[in-house]
Write an enzyme that holds these catalytic residues in place. Structure first.
Site, mmCIF file in Angstrom:
data_model
loop_
_atom_site.group_PDB
_atom_site.id
_atom_site.type_symbol
_atom_site.label_atom_id
_atom_site.label_comp_id
_atom_site.label_asym_id
_atom_site.label_seq_id
_atom_site.Cartn_x
_atom_site.Cartn_y
_atom_site.Cartn_z
ATOM 1 C CB SER A 70 -0.912 -0.010 1.243
ATOM 2 O OG SER A 70 -1.615 1.209 1.357
ATOM 3 N N GLY A 75 2.154 5.832 -0.886
ATOM 4 C CA GLY A 75 3.042 6.562 0.005
ATOM 5 C C GLY A 75 2.604 6.404 1.452
ATOM 6 C CD GLU A 96 8.973 -1.462 15.958
ATOM 7 O OE1 GLU A 96 9.781 -2.378 15.774
ATOM 8 O OE2 GLU A 96 8.665 -1.027 17.085
ATOM 9 N NE ARG A 97 1.147 -3.674 11.271
ATOM 10 C CZ ARG A 97 0.382 -3.250 10.271
ATOM 11 N NH1 ARG A 97 -0.133 -2.019 10.296
ATOM 12 N NH2 ARG A 97 0.130 -4.029 9.240
ATOM 13 C CD GLU A 129 0.436 4.790 18.560
ATOM 14 O OE1 GLU A 129 -0.091 4.832 17.449
ATOM 15 O OE2 GLU A 129 1.185 3.862 18.929
ATOM 16 N NE ARG A 133 -1.109 -1.411 16.872
ATOM 17 C CZ ARG A 133 -0.956 -1.070 15.590
ATOM 18 N NH1 ARG A 133 -0.687 0.172 15.270
ATOM 19 N NH2 ARG A 133 -1.077 -1.970 14.639
#
Length: 299
Positions: A70, A75, A96-97, A129, A133
């Site tokens: 993706s 971008g 981080e992903r 953060e 998730r």
């Protein structure tokens, strides 16, 4: 379109500013700090290190490749967040992903939202953060809560305010860490749910925990059945909590006869009104045919 180009040009200009040794920004009070801190800048991936406070320890390779594909097409839509730790050196706070996926396809730079934070603030930002998730397993969340309590030195009440959860919810997650590590791994791998884990916590002896855990997994017990199994363990004289239902005498006697006849461990489920089902296991196609021939010969 012109607006987007202007924004990208601004990002490149800030990147040059950050590489100037005469403008090494270390605090919000330094010269030009207002131009960098809180802005999105294109940073070189090589200048960014991963966050040691990251609560997630494993990343699904398949979904990572999907994200990389993706990013290759569209971008990096959402910038990562970093903190400045030295001259032209940064540390991930979140994203981080996106960072890993960008490296996977060979990108050299990535849009980054820059912050200046100390270790404690960085830990708190990263953990809070990540806790928000949706794809964290219960043990990852519990470990994140524990780290916040121990390393930032907050109470469970203060923690519940910071992560936006009820204190009872925080407590339930933390209690999961009392489970045997094997059971915790089983929960992380999806063999049991948080509901199963909460039931097993009530068994203090870890050996007994593991015995019941093995039954839960091997018999695919539901949360309700697991709770009943735990209650029966703690109160063995209480017959009403047993998960094994008594079957009528005729069915019990018949299961033994069928087992002898078919040379297979036949199980029978039957209610007191006489309705039920017979389950005959077989080991292979040949074994199935053997059992079928025995049943035909009895006609």
């Amino acid at each position: 379109m012109a607006k987007a180009t202007k924004k990208q040009a601004l990002g490149r200009g800030l990147s040059a500013l950050l590489k100037d040794p005469n403008n090494d920004i270390k605090s919000v009070d330094d010269k030009n700090a207002d131009k960098v801190v809180g802005n999105i800048v294109e940073l070189e991936l090589s200048s960014i290190e991963v966050n040691p406070f990251q609560p997630r320890t494993s990343f699904n390779e398949e979904t990572l490749r999907e994200l990389a594909s993706s990013i290759k097409e569209l971008g990096v839509i959402q910038p990562i967040t970093v903190r400045k730790i030295d001259f032209n050196k940064y540390q991930l706070v979140s994203g981080e992903r996106r960072f890993r996926a960008s490296k996977l396809i060979g990108l050299e730079t990535i849009p980054s939202y820059i912050r200046i934070a100390n270790d404690q603030e960085s830990l708190e930002m990263a953990l809070v953060e990540n806790i928000q998730r949706q794809d964290l397993d219960p043990i990852e969340i519990a470990l994140s809560y524990q780290r916040l309590i121990e390393e930032i030195e907050v109470t469970q009440e203060e923690l519940s305010d910071r992560v936006g959860k009820n204190r009872s919810t925080v407590t339930n997650y933390l209690r999961l860490l009392k489970l045997d590590p094997i059971i915790q791994t089983g929960m992380r791998d999806g063999f049991i749910s948080m509901g199963h884990g909460r039931a097993l916590i009530n068994i203090e002896d870890t050996n007994d925990q593991l015995d019941i855990y093995e039954k839960v997994v091997s018999q695919s017990l539901s949360v309700r059945e697991t709770e009943a199994l735990v209650r029966n363990y703690k109160n063995p004289e209480s017959k009403g909590t047993s998960t094994k239902k008594e079957i009528p005498h005729f069915a019990n006697k018949g299961s033994r006869e069928l087992t002898d006849l078919l040379d297979a461990k036949v199980s029978i489920k039957a209610s007191q009104n006489g309705k039920g089902q017979i389950v005959v296991p077989f080991k292979s196609e040949a074994d199935f045919q053997r059992i079928l021939n025995l049943i035909k010969s009895e006609k």
